[in-house]
Design an enzyme around this catalytic site. Structure first.
Site, PDB file in Angstrom:
ATOM      1  N   GLU A  54       0.763  -1.001  -0.044  1.00 24.09           N
ATOM      2  CA  GLU A  54      -0.087   0.087   0.029  1.00 24.09           C
ATOM      3  C   GLU A  54       0.975   1.365  -0.427  1.00 24.09           C
ATOM      4  OE1 GLU A  54      -2.082  -3.027   2.411  1.00 24.09           O
ATOM      5  OE2 GLU A  54       0.089  -2.553   2.423  1.00 24.09           O
ATOM      6  N   ALA A 156      10.161 -36.751  -8.593  1.00 19.84           N
ATOM      7  CA  ALA A 156       9.403 -37.138 -10.331  1.00 19.84           C
ATOM      8  C   ALA A 156       9.566 -38.933 -10.614  1.00 19.84           C
ATOM      9  CB  ALA A 156      10.583 -37.165 -11.142  1.00 19.84           C
ATOM     10  N   GLU A 297      11.058 -33.078  -0.956  1.00 18.64           N
ATOM     11  CA  GLU A 297      12.001 -33.767  -2.302  1.00 18.64           C
ATOM     12  C   GLU A 297      11.873 -35.291  -2.021  1.00 18.64           C
ATOM     13  OE1 GLU A 297      15.203 -31.977  -4.103  1.00 18.64           O
ATOM     14  OE2 GLU A 297      14.000 -29.575  -3.821  1.00 18.64           O
TER      15      GLU A 297
END
Length: 371
Positions: A54, A156, A297
């Site tokens: 702000e 992954a 991870e």
């Protein structure tokens, strides 16, 4: 079709996201000032301890702030912290209307900022684009509402759900583009966490490789203090913070050796022979500058423990077009798991993105009510 108010709030939210990874444990906030249909000033909270969004927007607008409308993604603060109250700056600048995406749950604000603006005669509206605002500051909200960090589980895997071969080899399942995204996540996270098995098997650095990137705190869950002193993690403890989380049963001499090597050691109570992750989560949120978001991870035991404790909030799964096979090849989430499919941990608000040759699946985790 979006209204002008919605477009301005979307702009403010985009500005807020620029601060992610730099403003924590404060919230990420953006602000836009308009006169009629013209933007006259905008700003975001850039880093912890810096002026709030702000104030930056008001400075950019200068005298044109008088009579303007302010769009801000979070309720303006009304207390003295590292900076003066934003409500006072807004009132002094002569703003006439303030559109706020969501109320701030921080106890010293929590509606008081909105009340202060209304008392001063400003027109205040709350709730525009609230859902997106909640998503931007989900880690901040969890910290204040539940007293624990926001945990993102990343892994992954191959098409057959393997995160490594049966022999333990995991380099590289995902493609280079996917690994680039992981470094972007590390750049924004307060900490990245793995288990000691992953640390010993892969000998990772867990640093951010992006030019100008920031290294997160590196956390290893190591109940018995087994982390080798010659590991990359320990030998780089002077370059990037390394926290080793040991159980109360960890041998003192091993703990002392880790400390002497530059590691910060946290002693956490044990549950079923492992570090109690629920206690750890509360501990990470209790520091003077608490951890707001933690990227996890692996490995499977760590992820399993966090899911069992209902701590994981978001998943990022990179699926590679490969098959490894092998009954003994590990999968991403260990532990006992759920007994029935109907009790499965659900992933909602799912997005699917093609990243190089991989597919990235992301979503929010929700847990079935316990009975």
């Amino acid at each position: 079709m979006e209204s002008f108010d919605e477009r301005m709030m979307v702009r403010a939210l985009a500005l807020a996201e620029r601060g992610l990874g730099r403003v924590e444990p404060n919230p990420a906030v953006g602000a836009v000032l308009t006169q009629g249909q013209e933007i006259v000033g905008e700003g975001c909270h850039q880093f912890f301890g810096a002026p709030h969004a702000e104030v930056n927007a008001l400075r950019a607008a200068g005298e044109r702030a008088r009579g303007a409308t302010m769009y801000v993604t979070l309720e303006p603060c009304c207390h003295y912290g590292k900076t003066p109250p934003c409500t006072d700056a807004i009132i002094t600048a002569g703003i006439e209307r303030v559109v706020v995406a969501m109320q701030d749950p921080f106890p010293e604000v929590a509606g008081s900022g909105l009340a202060r603006l209304r008392e001063a005669g400003l027109k205040v509206e709350v709730g525009l684009c609230e859902r997106r605002a909640v998503k931007v500051n989900a880690p901040y909200l969890k910290l204040h509402q539940r007293g624990v960090p926001f945990f993102i589980a990343k892994w992954a895997m191959t098409l057959d759900g393997k995160i490594a071969t049966a022999a333990g080899d995991s380099k590289w399942i995902s493609c280079a583009q996917s690994r680039e995204i992981v470094h972007q996540m590390r750049n924004r996270a307060d900490a990245v966490m793995i288990g000691v098995r992953t640390a010993i098997r892969d000998d990772p650095l867990l640093t951010c490789r992006l030019p100008g990137g920031r290294n997160p705190r590196r956390i290893v869950l190591d109940t018995k203090a087994r982390l080798p002193l010659d590991s990359k993690l320990v030998t780089t403890a002077g370059e990037a913070p390394l926290w080793v989380v040991c159980g109360e049963s960890a041998p003192r001499e091993k703990v002392d050796s880790l400390k002497d090597a530059g590691c910060r050691v946290l002693r956490i109570p044990e549950l079923a022979g492992r570090v109690d992750v629920a206690v750890l989560a509360r501990t990470l949120a209790s520091f003077q500058e608490p951890l707001t978001n933690v990227l996890v991870e692996g490995g499977g035991q760590v992820l399993g423990s966090l899911f069992e404790a209902r701590l994981v909030d978001r998943v990022m799964v990179f699926v590679a077009p490969k098959l490894l096979g092998g009954e003994q090849a590990p999968t991403a989430v260990g532990g006992p798991g759920v007994k029935f499919v109907v009790r499965a941990w659900a992933v909602t608000d799912v997005t699917v993105t093609h990243v190089g040759g991989d597919v990235l699946i992301e979503g929010e985790v929700s847990y079935a009510e316990e009975t």
